[in-house]
Design a protein around this motif. Structure first.
Motif, PDB file in Angstrom:
ATOM      1  N   PHE A  47       0.836  -1.203   0.000  1.00  0.00           N
ATOM      2  CA  PHE A  47       0.000   0.000   0.000  1.00  0.00           C
ATOM      3  C   PHE A  47       0.868   1.251   0.000  1.00  0.00           C
ATOM      4  O   PHE A  47       1.887   1.314   0.700  1.00  0.00           O
ATOM      5  CB  PHE A  47      -0.896  -0.022   1.234  1.00  0.00           C
ATOM      6  CG  PHE A  47      -1.618   1.271   1.493  1.00  0.00           C
ATOM      7  CD1 PHE A  47      -1.161   2.142   2.479  1.00  0.00           C
ATOM      8  CD2 PHE A  47      -2.733   1.620   0.761  1.00  0.00           C
ATOM      9  CE1 PHE A  47      -1.809   3.326   2.726  1.00  0.00           C
ATOM     10  CE2 PHE A  47      -3.398   2.810   1.004  1.00  0.00           C
ATOM     11  CZ  PHE A  47      -2.933   3.664   1.987  1.00  0.00           C
ATOM     12  N   VAL A  48       0.447   2.262  -0.771  1.00  0.00           N
ATOM     13  CA  VAL A  48       1.162   3.530  -0.818  1.00  0.00           C
ATOM     14  C   VAL A  48       0.300   4.663  -0.256  1.00  0.00           C
ATOM     15  O   VAL A  48       0.697   5.370   0.671  1.00  0.00           O
ATOM     16  CB  VAL A  48       1.589   3.878  -2.258  1.00  0.00           C
ATOM     17  CG1 VAL A  48       2.234   5.267  -2.307  1.00  0.00           C
ATOM     18  CG2 VAL A  48       2.543   2.818  -2.805  1.00  0.00           C
ATOM     19  N   ALA A  49      -0.878   4.872  -0.834  1.00  0.00           N
ATOM     20  CA  ALA A  49      -1.720   5.991  -0.407  1.00  0.00           C
ATOM     21  C   ALA A  49      -3.147   5.736  -0.881  1.00  0.00           C
ATOM     22  O   ALA A  49      -3.380   4.983  -1.837  1.00  0.00           O
ATOM     23  CB  ALA A  49      -1.214   7.309  -0.982  1.00  0.00           C
ATOM     24  N   ARG A  50      -4.108   6.406  -0.180  1.00  0.00           N
ATOM     25  CA  ARG A  50      -5.504   6.239  -0.526  1.00  0.00           C
ATOM     26  C   ARG A  50      -6.255   7.509  -0.190  1.00  0.00           C
ATOM     27  O   ARG A  50      -5.871   8.229   0.748  1.00  0.00           O
ATOM     28  CB  ARG A  50      -6.087   5.072   0.280  1.00  0.00           C
ATOM     29  CG  ARG A  50      -7.527   4.707  -0.074  1.00  0.00           C
ATOM     30  CD  ARG A  50      -8.156   3.868   1.007  1.00  0.00           C
ATOM     31  NE  ARG A  50      -8.485   4.657   2.198  1.00  0.00           N
ATOM     32  CZ  ARG A  50      -9.030   4.168   3.290  1.00  0.00           C
ATOM     33  NH1 ARG A  50      -9.289   2.884   3.376  1.00  0.00           N
ATOM     34  NH2 ARG A  50      -9.312   4.934   4.313  1.00  0.00           N
ATOM     35  N   ILE A  51      -7.317   7.789  -0.942  1.00  0.00           N
ATOM     36  CA  ILE A  51      -8.173   8.933  -0.656  1.00  0.00           C
ATOM     37  C   ILE A  51      -9.622   8.500  -0.819  1.00  0.00           C
ATOM     38  O   ILE A  51      -9.950   7.769  -1.770  1.00  0.00           O
ATOM     39  CB  ILE A  51      -7.821  10.138  -1.575  1.00  0.00           C
ATOM     40  CG1 ILE A  51      -8.608  11.373  -1.170  1.00  0.00           C
ATOM     41  CG2 ILE A  51      -8.048   9.806  -3.052  1.00  0.00           C
ATOM     42  CD1 ILE A  51      -8.079  12.657  -1.812  1.00  0.00           C
ATOM     43  N   THR A  52     -10.480   8.914   0.091  1.00  0.00           N
ATOM     44  CA  THR A  52     -11.910   8.626  -0.051  1.00  0.00           C
ATOM     45  C   THR A  52     -12.517   9.657  -0.990  1.00  0.00           C
ATOM     46  O   THR A  52     -12.179  10.848  -0.944  1.00  0.00           O
ATOM     47  CB  THR A  52     -12.632   8.650   1.302  1.00  0.00           C
ATOM     48  OG1 THR A  52     -12.467   9.942   1.903  1.00  0.00           O
ATOM     49  CG2 THR A  52     -12.067   7.589   2.222  1.00  0.00           C
ATOM     50  N   MET A  53     -13.390   9.191  -1.866  1.00  0.00           N
ATOM     51  CA  MET A  53     -13.852  10.045  -2.958  1.00  0.00           C
ATOM     52  C   MET A  53     -14.811  11.141  -2.480  1.00  0.00           C
ATOM     53  O   MET A  53     -14.766  12.259  -2.977  1.00  0.00           O
ATOM     54  CB  MET A  53     -14.517   9.206  -4.040  1.00  0.00           C
ATOM     55  CG  MET A  53     -13.579   8.164  -4.648  1.00  0.00           C
ATOM     56  SD  MET A  53     -12.002   8.853  -5.205  1.00  0.00           S
ATOM     57  CE  MET A  53     -12.537   9.721  -6.678  1.00  0.00           C
ATOM     58  N   ASP A  62       3.807   4.861   5.859  1.00  0.00           N
ATOM     59  CA  ASP A  62       4.811   5.644   6.583  1.00  0.00           C
ATOM     60  C   ASP A  62       5.981   6.049   5.691  1.00  0.00           C
ATOM     61  O   ASP A  62       6.539   7.143   5.847  1.00  0.00           O
ATOM     62  CB  ASP A  62       5.323   4.845   7.786  1.00  0.00           C
ATOM     63  CG  ASP A  62       4.305   4.781   8.912  1.00  0.00           C
ATOM     64  OD1 ASP A  62       4.457   3.923   9.805  1.00  0.00           O
ATOM     65  OD2 ASP A  62       3.347   5.581   8.892  1.00  0.00           O
ATOM     66  N   PHE A  63       6.356   5.185   4.770  1.00  0.00           N
ATOM     67  CA  PHE A  63       7.562   5.454   3.991  1.00  0.00           C
ATOM     68  C   PHE A  63       7.367   6.542   2.936  1.00  0.00           C
ATOM     69  O   PHE A  63       8.332   6.947   2.280  1.00  0.00           O
ATOM     70  CB  PHE A  63       8.098   4.169   3.348  1.00  0.00           C
ATOM     71  CG  PHE A  63       7.104   3.424   2.505  1.00  0.00           C
ATOM     72  CD1 PHE A  63       6.482   2.285   2.994  1.00  0.00           C
ATOM     73  CD2 PHE A  63       6.790   3.844   1.231  1.00  0.00           C
ATOM     74  CE1 PHE A  63       5.564   1.585   2.231  1.00  0.00           C
ATOM     75  CE2 PHE A  63       5.873   3.157   0.445  1.00  0.00           C
ATOM     76  CZ  PHE A  63       5.262   2.027   0.953  1.00  0.00           C
ATOM     77  N   VAL A  64       6.143   7.062   2.745  1.00  0.00           N
ATOM     78  CA  VAL A  64       5.932   8.150   1.783  1.00  0.00           C
ATOM     79  C   VAL A  64       5.437   9.433   2.446  1.00  0.00           C
ATOM     80  O   VAL A  64       5.294  10.455   1.769  1.00  0.00           O
ATOM     81  CB  VAL A  64       4.971   7.751   0.649  1.00  0.00           C
ATOM     82  CG1 VAL A  64       5.484   6.524  -0.068  1.00  0.00           C
ATOM     83  CG2 VAL A  64       3.549   7.556   1.151  1.00  0.00           C
TER      84      VAL A  64
END
Length: 117
Positions: A47-53, A62-64
């Motif tokens: 997993f890198v990142a997520r946004i709710t629409m 954490d690493f980004v």
């Protein structure tokens, strides 16, 4: 069914920036969230990142944190991942992910990001 199309990968030197975009088409009205995963050679997809629409709530690995930023454009059904201060260890295939309210996942075809040292 929804389809996810990614764009924006490429090759960049360490410390540089890239922007990835993902556009959803088809059945997008029930898309709860969209985001990004990545998979480096010989490693599992992570997993890198997520946004709710609807709410625009964001979540980062954490690493980004502090380097990547995810945003959305509801009118265009598009999410964008701005990647700054890139490191060689960010090299991977980046996959767009969509999560419908009905469960399951949609995946894009992947786009290669290569960071040279």
């Amino acid at each position: 069914q929804a389809q996810l199309i990614e764009s924006g990968g490429g090759v960049v030197q360490a410390g540089g920036s890239l922007r990835l975009s993902c556009t959803a088409s088809g059945r997008t009205s029930n898309m709860y969230a969209m985001g990004w995963f990545r998979q480096a050679p010989g490693k599992e997809r992570e997993f890198v990142a997520r946004i709710t629409m609807n709410e625009g709530n964001v979540l980062y690995a954490d690493f980004v944190k502090g380097r990547f930023a995810i945003s959305r454009d509801l009118a265009k059904n598009t999410v964008t991942l701005q990647m700054n201060s890139l490191r060689p260890e960010d090299t991977a295939v980046y996959y767009c992910n969509g999560k419908p309210t009905t469960g399951g996942d949609y995946w894009g075809q992947g786009t290669q990001v290569t960071v040279s040292s």
